[in-house]
Design an enzyme around this catalytic site. Structure first.
Site, PDB file in Angstrom:
ATOM      1  N   ASN A 130       5.104  41.812  18.756  1.00 13.28           N
ATOM      2  CA  ASN A 130       4.640  43.124  18.655  1.00 13.28           C
ATOM      3  C   ASN A 130       5.344  43.829  19.838  1.00 13.28           C
ATOM      4  OD1 ASN A 130       3.023  42.612  16.577  1.00 13.28           O
ATOM      5  ND2 ASN A 130       1.421  41.833  17.874  1.00 13.28           N
ATOM      6  N   GLY A 147       2.036  47.409  17.558  1.00 14.07           N
ATOM      7  CA  GLY A 147       0.504  46.797  17.834  1.00 14.07           C
ATOM      8  C   GLY A 147       0.359  46.010  19.242  1.00 14.07           C
ATOM      9  N   GLN A 148       1.410  46.430  20.177  1.00 15.16           N
ATOM     10  CA  GLN A 148       1.302  45.804  21.494  1.00 15.16           C
ATOM     11  C   GLN A 148       0.272  46.212  22.250  1.00 15.16           C
ATOM     12  OE1 GLN A 148       5.041  45.749  23.613  1.00 15.16           O
ATOM     13  NE2 GLN A 148       4.369  44.532  24.987  1.00 15.16           N
ATOM     14  N   ASP A 173      -4.511  32.069  22.045  1.00 20.62           N
ATOM     15  CA  ASP A 173      -4.893  33.310  22.185  1.00 20.62           C
ATOM     16  C   ASP A 173      -6.629  33.296  22.184  1.00 20.62           C
ATOM     17  OD1 ASP A 173      -3.667  36.143  21.095  1.00 20.62           O
ATOM     18  OD2 ASP A 173      -5.868  35.952  20.920  1.00 20.62           O
ATOM     19  N   ILE A 174      -7.174  34.166  23.006  1.00 25.36           N
ATOM     20  CA  ILE A 174      -8.425  34.248  23.074  1.00 25.36           C
ATOM     21  C   ILE A 174      -9.318  34.876  21.808  1.00 25.36           C
ATOM     22  CG2 ILE A 174      -8.845  36.888  23.826  1.00 25.36           C
ATOM     23  CD1 ILE A 174     -10.294  35.428  26.258  1.00 25.36           C
ATOM     24  N   HIS A 213       5.380  38.900  25.088  1.00 22.31           N
ATOM     25  CA  HIS A 213       4.650  37.684  24.374  1.00 22.31           C
ATOM     26  C   HIS A 213       4.996  37.345  23.198  1.00 22.31           C
ATOM     27  CE1 HIS A 213       1.976  41.017  24.050  1.00 22.31           C
ATOM     28  NE2 HIS A 213       1.309  40.504  22.983  1.00 22.31           N
ATOM     29  N   HIS A 226       3.931  35.540  19.672  1.00 31.74           N
ATOM     30  CA  HIS A 226       2.612  34.865  18.970  1.00 31.74           C
ATOM     31  C   HIS A 226       3.238  33.761  18.087  1.00 31.74           C
ATOM     32  CE1 HIS A 226      -0.371  38.265  19.360  1.00 31.74           C
ATOM     33  NE2 HIS A 226       0.777  38.914  19.673  1.00 31.74           N
TER      34      HIS A 226
HETATM   35  P1  AMP Z   1      -0.437  42.008  21.173  1.00 32.71           P
HETATM   36  O1  AMP Z   1      -1.340  42.874  20.598  1.00 32.71           O
HETATM   37  O2  AMP Z   1       0.668  41.483  20.773  1.00 32.71           O
HETATM   38  O3  AMP Z   1      -0.299  42.681  22.633  1.00 32.71           O
HETATM   39  O4  AMP Z   1      -1.432  40.850  21.510  1.00 32.71           O
HETATM   40  C1  AMP Z   1      -2.053  40.496  22.673  1.00 32.71           C
HETATM   41  C2  AMP Z   1      -2.800  39.280  22.333  1.00 32.71           C
HETATM   42  O5  AMP Z   1      -3.315  38.950  23.439  1.00 32.71           O
HETATM   43  C3  AMP Z   1      -4.081  39.532  21.479  1.00 32.71           C
HETATM   44  O6  AMP Z   1      -3.861  38.526  20.388  1.00 32.71           O
HETATM   45  C4  AMP Z   1      -5.078  39.213  22.277  1.00 32.71           C
HETATM   46  O7  AMP Z   1      -6.148  38.255  21.680  1.00 32.71           O
HETATM   47  C5  AMP Z   1      -4.692  38.183  23.397  1.00 32.71           C
HETATM   48  N1  AMP Z   1      -5.536  38.267  24.867  1.00 32.71           N
HETATM   49  C6  AMP Z   1      -5.886  39.352  25.245  1.00 32.71           C
HETATM   50  N2  AMP Z   1      -6.456  38.704  26.429  1.00 32.71           N
HETATM   51  C7  AMP Z   1      -6.234  37.188  26.384  1.00 32.71           C
HETATM   52  C8  AMP Z   1      -6.531  36.414  27.290  1.00 32.71           C
HETATM   53  N3  AMP Z   1      -7.251  36.441  28.397  1.00 32.71           N
HETATM   54  N4  AMP Z   1      -6.545  35.085  27.119  1.00 32.71           N
HETATM   55  C9  AMP Z   1      -5.925  34.822  25.924  1.00 32.71           C
HETATM   56  N5  AMP Z   1      -5.142  35.779  25.004  1.00 32.71           N
HETATM   57  C10 AMP Z   1      -5.601  37.137  25.346  1.00 32.71           C
END
Ligand code: AMP
Length: 114
Positions: free
Chosen positions: A87, A93-94, A31-32, A100, A102
């Site tokens: 999520n 909170g998606q 995760d970024i 995906h 986590h």
């Molecule tokens: P969610 O809130 O469950 O949709 O989680 C989305 C996740 O994607 C968040 O934790 C972000 O930090 C992560 N995210 C968004 N863009 C990227 C990216 N380019 N590379 C890695 N993680 C990302």
């Protein structure tokens, strides 16, 4: 056609990601914005927007993702445990509309989540 999600672009190698696992059906990358020392996202390569969009013929894929998680956790050295989170929708909170999971670990995690 709807716009490609950021995760579809990672699958297609259009944007970089720190990939830690890949097989025919799924991909895992860091995760970024990590919320724990280890924070990885496991995604199906098939475009599925959310948990609500799983179809009955996705049951094998869903099972596969579940089976990959503990192997991935072991590969990442999460011997003391870890948490998995999906999520779903605005209240969940998606943010990214590509299913995906986590995978978080590397420190004791509190419960309940916020
Ligand atoms: P969610 O809130 O469950 O949709 O989680 C989305 C996740 O994607 C968040 O934790 C972000 O930090 C992560 N995210 C968004 N863009 C990227 C990216 N380019 N590379 C890695 N993680 C990302």
């Amino acid at each position: 056609m709807s716009e490609k999600t950021i995760f579809a672009r990672i699958i297609d190698r259009e944007i970089p990601a720190d990939i830690v696992y890949e097989d025919e059906h799924c991909l895992a990358f860091r995760d970024i914005k990590p919320q724990a020392p280890t924070h990885v996202l496991l995604i199906p390569k098939k475009e599925i927007s959310s948990l609500d969009d799983l179809q009955s013929d996705d049951h094998k894929l869903a099972g596969h993702l579940m089976m990959v998680l503990p192997r991935l956790a072991a590969q990442l050295g999460l011997a003391d445990g870890y948490r998995t989170v999906i999520n779903c929708g605005p209240d969940g909170g998606q943010e990214v509309p590509h299913l995906h999971i986590h995978l978080l670990g590397g420190r004791p995690l509190k419960w309940p989540p916020g």
